[in-house]
Design an enzyme around this catalytic site. Structure first.
Site, PDB file in Angstrom:
ATOM      1  N   GLU A 103      14.554 -38.125   7.878  1.00  0.00           N
ATOM      2  CA  GLU A 103      15.390 -39.216   8.686  1.00  0.00           C
ATOM      3  C   GLU A 103      14.225 -40.369   9.032  1.00  0.00           C
ATOM      4  O   GLU A 103      14.577 -41.513   8.934  1.00  0.00           O
ATOM      5  CB  GLU A 103      16.226 -38.792   9.771  1.00  0.00           C
ATOM      6  CG  GLU A 103      15.306 -37.806  10.685  1.00  0.00           C
ATOM      7  CD  GLU A 103      15.669 -37.610  12.055  1.00  0.00           C
ATOM      8  OE1 GLU A 103      15.566 -36.842  12.728  1.00  0.00           O
ATOM      9  OE2 GLU A 103      16.509 -38.640  12.439  1.00  0.00           O
ATOM     10  N   ASP A 127      15.309 -28.480   7.769  1.00  0.00           N
ATOM     11  CA  ASP A 127      16.411 -28.311   8.881  1.00  0.00           C
ATOM     12  C   ASP A 127      17.693 -28.698   8.130  1.00  0.00           C
ATOM     13  O   ASP A 127      18.636 -28.434   8.678  1.00  0.00           O
ATOM     14  CB  ASP A 127      16.109 -29.559   9.812  1.00  0.00           C
ATOM     15  CG  ASP A 127      15.088 -29.052  10.747  1.00  0.00           C
ATOM     16  OD1 ASP A 127      14.278 -28.030  10.589  1.00  0.00           O
ATOM     17  OD2 ASP A 127      14.923 -29.926  11.748  1.00  0.00           O
ATOM     18  N   ARG A 162      16.503  -2.286  21.542  1.00  0.00           N
ATOM     19  CA  ARG A 162      16.359  -3.490  22.157  1.00  0.00           C
ATOM     20  C   ARG A 162      17.054  -4.487  21.889  1.00  0.00           C
ATOM     21  O   ARG A 162      17.714  -4.460  20.669  1.00  0.00           O
ATOM     22  CB  ARG A 162      14.792  -3.653  21.923  1.00  0.00           C
ATOM     23  CG  ARG A 162      13.671  -3.123  22.816  1.00  0.00           C
ATOM     24  CD  ARG A 162      12.603  -3.687  22.142  1.00  0.00           C
ATOM     25  NE  ARG A 162      11.493  -2.805  23.001  1.00  0.00           N
ATOM     26  CZ  ARG A 162      10.092  -2.591  22.555  1.00  0.00           C
ATOM     27  NH1 ARG A 162       9.932  -3.038  21.457  1.00  0.00           N
ATOM     28  NH2 ARG A 162       9.409  -2.088  23.306  1.00  0.00           N
ATOM     29  N   GLY A 170      14.938 -25.901  13.779  1.00  0.00           N
ATOM     30  CA  GLY A 170      16.418 -26.708  13.725  1.00  0.00           C
ATOM     31  C   GLY A 170      16.273 -27.617  15.077  1.00  0.00           C
ATOM     32  O   GLY A 170      16.735 -27.394  16.162  1.00  0.00           O
ATOM     33  N   GLU A 222      15.597 -23.850  17.868  1.00  0.00           N
ATOM     34  CA  GLU A 222      14.702 -24.177  18.779  1.00  0.00           C
ATOM     35  C   GLU A 222      15.235 -25.517  19.804  1.00  0.00           C
ATOM     36  O   GLU A 222      15.060 -25.884  20.728  1.00  0.00           O
ATOM     37  CB  GLU A 222      13.351 -24.702  18.090  1.00  0.00           C
ATOM     38  CG  GLU A 222      13.840 -26.090  17.289  1.00  0.00           C
ATOM     39  CD  GLU A 222      12.400 -26.416  16.521  1.00  0.00           C
ATOM     40  OE1 GLU A 222      11.114 -26.025  17.031  1.00  0.00           O
ATOM     41  OE2 GLU A 222      12.688 -27.336  15.762  1.00  0.00           O
ATOM     42  N   ARG A 266      13.215  -8.656  23.620  1.00  0.00           N
ATOM     43  CA  ARG A 266      11.865  -9.094  22.957  1.00  0.00           C
ATOM     44  C   ARG A 266      12.255 -10.456  22.316  1.00  0.00           C
ATOM     45  O   ARG A 266      13.266 -10.667  22.173  1.00  0.00           O
ATOM     46  CB  ARG A 266      11.223  -8.253  22.159  1.00  0.00           C
ATOM     47  CG  ARG A 266      10.778  -7.068  23.310  1.00  0.00           C
ATOM     48  CD  ARG A 266       9.535  -7.247  24.053  1.00  0.00           C
ATOM     49  NE  ARG A 266       9.168  -6.298  25.030  1.00  0.00           N
ATOM     50  CZ  ARG A 266       8.398  -5.204  24.722  1.00  0.00           C
ATOM     51  NH1 ARG A 266       7.652  -5.356  23.793  1.00  0.00           N
ATOM     52  NH2 ARG A 266       8.257  -4.165  25.415  1.00  0.00           N
ATOM     53  N   HIS A 272       6.091 -22.592  12.449  1.00  0.00           N
ATOM     54  CA  HIS A 272       5.718 -22.932  11.073  1.00  0.00           C
ATOM     55  C   HIS A 272       5.505 -22.147   9.904  1.00  0.00           C
ATOM     56  O   HIS A 272       5.516 -22.580   9.037  1.00  0.00           O
ATOM     57  CB  HIS A 272       4.630 -23.893  11.301  1.00  0.00           C
ATOM     58  CG  HIS A 272       4.503 -24.936  12.104  1.00  0.00           C
ATOM     59  ND1 HIS A 272       4.797 -24.901  13.591  1.00  0.00           N
ATOM     60  CD2 HIS A 272       4.628 -26.222  11.887  1.00  0.00           C
ATOM     61  CE1 HIS A 272       4.880 -26.146  14.123  1.00  0.00           C
ATOM     62  NE2 HIS A 272       4.821 -27.086  13.019  1.00  0.00           N
ATOM     63  N   ARG A 275       7.919 -23.069   7.435  1.00  0.00           N
ATOM     64  CA  ARG A 275       7.605 -24.283   6.585  1.00  0.00           C
ATOM     65  C   ARG A 275       6.504 -23.911   5.525  1.00  0.00           C
ATOM     66  O   ARG A 275       6.152 -24.864   4.789  1.00  0.00           O
ATOM     67  CB  ARG A 275       7.141 -25.560   7.591  1.00  0.00           C
ATOM     68  CG  ARG A 275       8.063 -25.913   8.504  1.00  0.00           C
ATOM     69  CD  ARG A 275       8.117 -27.538   8.170  1.00  0.00           C
ATOM     70  NE  ARG A 275       6.924 -27.911   8.680  1.00  0.00           N
ATOM     71  CZ  ARG A 275       6.761 -28.753   9.541  1.00  0.00           C
ATOM     72  NH1 ARG A 275       7.471 -28.811  10.604  1.00  0.00           N
ATOM     73  NH2 ARG A 275       5.545 -29.314   9.879  1.00  0.00           N
TER      74      ARG A 275
HETATM   75  O1  F6P Z   1      12.074 -31.321  11.027  1.00  0.00           O
HETATM   76  C1  F6P Z   1      11.468 -30.247  10.567  1.00  0.00           C
HETATM   77  C2  F6P Z   1      11.097 -29.717  11.706  1.00  0.00           C
HETATM   78  O2  F6P Z   1      10.074 -28.430  11.054  1.00  0.00           O
HETATM   79  C3  F6P Z   1      11.819 -29.472  12.706  1.00  0.00           C
HETATM   80  O3  F6P Z   1      12.448 -28.158  12.551  1.00  0.00           O
HETATM   81  C4  F6P Z   1      10.724 -29.238  14.031  1.00  0.00           C
HETATM   82  O4  F6P Z   1      11.389 -29.402  15.434  1.00  0.00           O
HETATM   83  C5  F6P Z   1       9.569 -30.235  13.567  1.00  0.00           C
HETATM   84  O5  F6P Z   1       9.634 -30.403  12.165  1.00  0.00           O
HETATM   85  C6  F6P Z   1       8.093 -29.746  13.803  1.00  0.00           C
HETATM   86  O6  F6P Z   1       7.336 -30.531  13.700  1.00  0.00           O
HETATM   87  P1  F6P Z   1       5.769 -30.675  13.793  1.00  0.00           P
HETATM   88  O7  F6P Z   1       5.458 -29.841  12.493  1.00  0.00           O
HETATM   89  O8  F6P Z   1       5.208 -31.838  13.487  1.00  0.00           O
HETATM   90  O9  F6P Z   1       5.361 -29.859  15.052  1.00  0.00           O
END
Ligand code: F6P
Length: 342
Positions: A103, A127, A162, A170, A222, A266, A272, A275
């Site tokens: 975006e 996301d 647990r 997200g 998150e 827990r 990341h 990602r």
């Molecule tokens: O927009 C993708 C995203 O991975 C979100 O889920 C997350 O809040 C954000 O990027 C984290 O960004 P950065 O890698 O800059 O901390």
């Protein structure tokens, strides 16, 4: 069309390299030169480039991240930066620019098109919250990583009797949470679109335990927030697009669940990890199809448009439509997820 540029901006995600490779291969087939712009809009502000050819993009298909680097630079923050973007675009003699981003990156692209640059957009984000495309690449990989994590947490939760809270990414939408939660058999999924009612969550877990199941998996995005609260943030400092750094909802939730139910709870924060690494076959194919289509849009002079997936067809829409609002979760999908809660 002789020369096009390509940049990747915003948070990285698996599938960016397949897009870059596809752009270079398609352009090469049609006799077009490709210039890689480093680190998103920052590279255009600072004129940091690398020429891309068949050799430099060979072998990158299964590689996570982006060989071009990325940043969260917003050239509209400083007049001087914006001027540099226009000057460098001209200096590089670009006939078109392909901007790959979410975006924020595409929001900048949309403004630059209005201000006269020739840009085509390619949507990306783990996301999956971009409007006008059924899926963005990166999402499928993130969902698979989160699902595998939930599977692993299931066995340890069961052994120790647990509750495991799994915090996934997200920011504004719960797509990763809902998809990985359904795939991983979560007993509760909490998303940004629906404020958390902690009493309801605890009642549902208690019911499950009374049925004889003495472990539970709770997936939380998150960006989820409590009915009477706001998003939980790690750092107040805003990035150039006005975003705070999220994180921490999982821990707060786990503490509350443990206090209110008495069950040991827990937390695992995936962060990341979602990602990184190699893209799934789905994301490689989607990235490849997007890359080829982006070059075609540039050749057709469809500037200000973004490639997108509708059903199984790769088509295009004006970028302005994609950045005007976020694509939040399909409530029919959430209804299906809810059947398995508690
Ligand atoms: O927009 C993708 C995203 O991975 C979100 O889920 C997350 O809040 C954000 O990027 C984290 O960004 P950065 O890698 O800059 O901390």
């Amino acid at each position: 069309m002789k020369r096009i540029g390509i940049l990747t901006g915003g948070g990285d995600c698996p599938g960016l390299n397949p897009v870059i490779r596809a752009v270079v291969r398609k352009a090469h087939q049609d006799g077009i030169e490709v210039i890689g712009i480093k680190n998103g809009w920052k590279g255009l502000v600072e004129n940091e480039i690398i020429p891309l050819d068949l050799r430099s993009t060979s072998g990158i298909l299964p590689k996570g991240g982006t060989i071009l680097g990325t940043s969260r630079t917003n050239p509209y923050k400083k007049e001087e930066d914006l001027k540099n973007v226009f000057d460098n675009y001209k200096k590089l003699k670009l006939d078109a620019l392909i901007a790959v981003g979410g975006e924020d990156t595409l929001g900048v692209a949309n403004k630059l098109v209005k201000d006269g640059l020739k840009i085509v957009g390619v949507p990306k984000t783990i996301d999956n919250d971009l409007e006008q495309t059924d899926y963005t690449f990166g999402f499928d990989t993130a969902v698979n990583i989160a699902t595998e994590a939930i599977d692993r947490l299931h066995t340890t939760a069961e052994s120790h009797h647990r509750i495991m809270v799994v915090e996934v990414m997200g920011r504004h939408a719960g797509w990763i949470a809902v998809h990985s939660g359904i795939a991983g058999g979560a007993d509760m999924i909490l998303i940004p679109e629906l404020p958390i009612d902690i009493t309801e969550v605890c009642d549902s877990i208690k019911k499950r335990h009374e049925r004889g199941k003495d472990f539970s998996i709770v997936v939380v995005a998150e960006g989820a927030k409590f009915k009477e609260g706001d998003m939980v943030i790690q750092e107040e400092r805003l990035d150039e697009f006005g975003h705070v750094r999220l994180g921490g909802i999982g821990q707060i939730l786990a503490d509350l669940i443990e206090t209110k139910t008495g069950y040991e709870t827990r937390i695992a924060v995936l962060g990341h990890v979602q990602r990184g690494g190699t893209p799934t076959a789905f994301d490689r194919v989607l990235g490849t199809r997007f890359g080829v289509k982006a070059v075609e849009l540039a050749q057709q002079g469809k500037f200000g448009h973004m490639v997108c997936l509708k059903g199984n067809e790769i088509t295009d829409v004006p970028i302005s439509q994609a950045v005007s609002k976020l694509k939040t979760i399909d409530m029919n999908l959430y209804k299906i997820a809810k059947i398995f809660f508690g």
